[in-house]
Enzyme design. Sequence first.
Site, PDB file in Angstrom:
ATOM      1  N   TRP A  61     112.786 -62.930 -26.775  1.00 11.05           N
ATOM      2  CA  TRP A  61     112.388 -63.458 -25.656  1.00 11.05           C
ATOM      3  C   TRP A  61     113.273 -64.129 -24.430  1.00 11.05           C
ATOM      4  O   TRP A  61     113.856 -64.617 -24.953  1.00 11.05           O
ATOM      5  CB  TRP A  61     110.751 -63.750 -26.087  1.00 11.05           C
ATOM      6  CG  TRP A  61     110.697 -65.274 -26.717  1.00 11.05           C
ATOM      7  CD1 TRP A  61     111.253 -65.473 -27.464  1.00 11.05           C
ATOM      8  CD2 TRP A  61     109.817 -66.216 -26.760  1.00 11.05           C
ATOM      9  NE1 TRP A  61     110.650 -66.364 -27.964  1.00 11.05           N
ATOM     10  CE2 TRP A  61     109.501 -66.444 -27.631  1.00 11.05           C
ATOM     11  CE3 TRP A  61     108.140 -65.558 -26.357  1.00 11.05           C
ATOM     12  CZ2 TRP A  61     108.547 -67.429 -28.230  1.00 11.05           C
ATOM     13  CZ3 TRP A  61     107.208 -66.313 -26.038  1.00 11.05           C
ATOM     14  CH2 TRP A  61     107.434 -67.853 -27.012  1.00 11.05           C
ATOM     15  N   ASN A  62     112.673 -63.855 -22.979  1.00 11.57           N
ATOM     16  CA  ASN A  62     113.780 -64.483 -22.528  1.00 11.57           C
ATOM     17  C   ASN A  62     112.945 -65.469 -21.642  1.00 11.57           C
ATOM     18  O   ASN A  62     111.943 -65.170 -21.271  1.00 11.57           O
ATOM     19  CB  ASN A  62     114.640 -63.725 -21.245  1.00 11.57           C
ATOM     20  CG  ASN A  62     115.678 -62.255 -22.288  1.00 11.57           C
ATOM     21  OD1 ASN A  62     116.146 -63.289 -23.046  1.00 11.57           O
ATOM     22  ND2 ASN A  62     115.485 -61.190 -22.131  1.00 11.57           N
ATOM     23  N   HIS A  69     111.207 -63.968  -4.102  1.00 10.72           N
ATOM     24  CA  HIS A  69     110.739 -62.507  -2.527  1.00 10.72           C
ATOM     25  C   HIS A  69     112.373 -61.963  -4.019  1.00 10.72           C
ATOM     26  O   HIS A  69     113.187 -62.097  -2.655  1.00 10.72           O
ATOM     27  CB  HIS A  69     111.592 -62.943  -1.409  1.00 10.72           C
ATOM     28  CG  HIS A  69     110.241 -63.771  -1.092  1.00 10.72           C
ATOM     29  ND1 HIS A  69     109.661 -62.962  -0.045  1.00 10.72           N
ATOM     30  CD2 HIS A  69     109.267 -64.585  -1.469  1.00 10.72           C
ATOM     31  CE1 HIS A  69     108.147 -63.330  -0.188  1.00 10.72           C
ATOM     32  NE2 HIS A  69     108.208 -64.176  -0.368  1.00 10.72           N
ATOM     33  N   HIS A  79     103.363 -66.066   3.109  1.00  8.11           N
ATOM     34  CA  HIS A  79     104.524 -65.925   3.064  1.00  8.11           C
ATOM     35  C   HIS A  79     105.173 -67.049   4.665  1.00  8.11           C
ATOM     36  O   HIS A  79     106.457 -67.553   4.679  1.00  8.11           O
ATOM     37  CB  HIS A  79     105.203 -64.752   2.940  1.00  8.11           C
ATOM     38  CG  HIS A  79     106.889 -64.526   3.117  1.00  8.11           C
ATOM     39  ND1 HIS A  79     107.218 -65.636   2.131  1.00  8.11           N
ATOM     40  CD2 HIS A  79     107.906 -63.714   3.474  1.00  8.11           C
ATOM     41  CE1 HIS A  79     109.076 -65.351   2.068  1.00  8.11           C
ATOM     42  NE2 HIS A  79     108.796 -64.116   3.081  1.00  8.11           N
ATOM     43  N   HIS A 208     108.302 -60.063   9.996  1.00  8.02           N
ATOM     44  CA  HIS A 208     107.414 -60.461   8.725  1.00  8.02           C
ATOM     45  C   HIS A 208     106.119 -61.531  10.055  1.00  8.02           C
ATOM     46  O   HIS A 208     104.428 -61.642   9.448  1.00  8.02           O
ATOM     47  CB  HIS A 208     108.329 -62.478   8.669  1.00  8.02           C
ATOM     48  CG  HIS A 208     109.339 -61.269   7.815  1.00  8.02           C
ATOM     49  ND1 HIS A 208     110.694 -60.719   7.585  1.00  8.02           N
ATOM     50  CD2 HIS A 208     108.646 -61.489   5.851  1.00  8.02           C
ATOM     51  CE1 HIS A 208     110.470 -60.521   6.245  1.00  8.02           C
ATOM     52  NE2 HIS A 208     109.853 -60.915   5.504  1.00  8.02           N
TER      53      HIS A 208
HETATM   54 MN    MN Z   1     109.929 -60.680   0.590  1.00  9.47          MN
END
Ligand code: MN
Length: 257
Positions: A61-62, A69, A79, A208
């Site tokens: 596992w890591n 994002h 956001h 956005h």
């Molecule tokens: Mn984004």
Amino acid sequence: MSLLTQLVDELNAGSLRIVDLTQPLGPDTPVIGLPPMFGQSPGVTMEVISHFDDKGPGWYWNVLHLGEHTGTHFDAPVHWISGKDLPNNSCDTIPVQRFVGPACVIDVSAEVAKNEDFLLMPAHVEAWEKKHGRIPKNSWVLLRTDWSRRTDPKSFLNVGADGPHSPGFHKSTSELLARDREVLGVGVETVGTDAGQAGTFDPPFPNHATMHGAGRFGLASLKNLDQLPATGAIVIAAPLKIVNGSGSPVRVLAITA
Ligand code: MN
């Protein structure tokens, strides 16, 4: 036969198939760069906890370190400053029904091949609707640009002396889609849902600002949009349930005939 039984049967028979709209996520994943006065999102790093060794003889596992994002990812309304006070605006509070919706795929790959800074205008949306019908409420609008064919990160980010160049949406188109068509959001093949030059637009990053201000979402760094019909596919894009998360890497799947 119930609808769900039929769905499974058609998937097994191959008359319906699942298309993976997701880029691989790893240390090579390109990440957006902002002007130097702003905070930066790091690239992906992975640190091995154990790999069938002294630290874990039977398991691998890591630890994963990355920005929300990164790679193929979901943008939540929180956001952006325009969406920061909306209800249910973060990855953990968005109603899960909104993670599944029909796809309207607008193909502008020919235009983008001629102009890296192509912006989708309301007239393009209206021309698409003349052929395919009105964009339904609560659908994803996916902008097919073939930008995901730029597999070299340098060409994908396409940063020049005057900043990045990549296609996106004119502000008036984002307004049309968010406010009038009431879409779930927009999905793109580029690193973010705004055009490369959008930092210089008024307002900056208008897609956005508009989408998230209207409680709509974004999907960035999609691929395989060329495998979807203009209408008829269903998109499943469920971000990780990050508490107060502004976005999340996501495995985006489409079910299509
Ligand atoms: Mn984004």
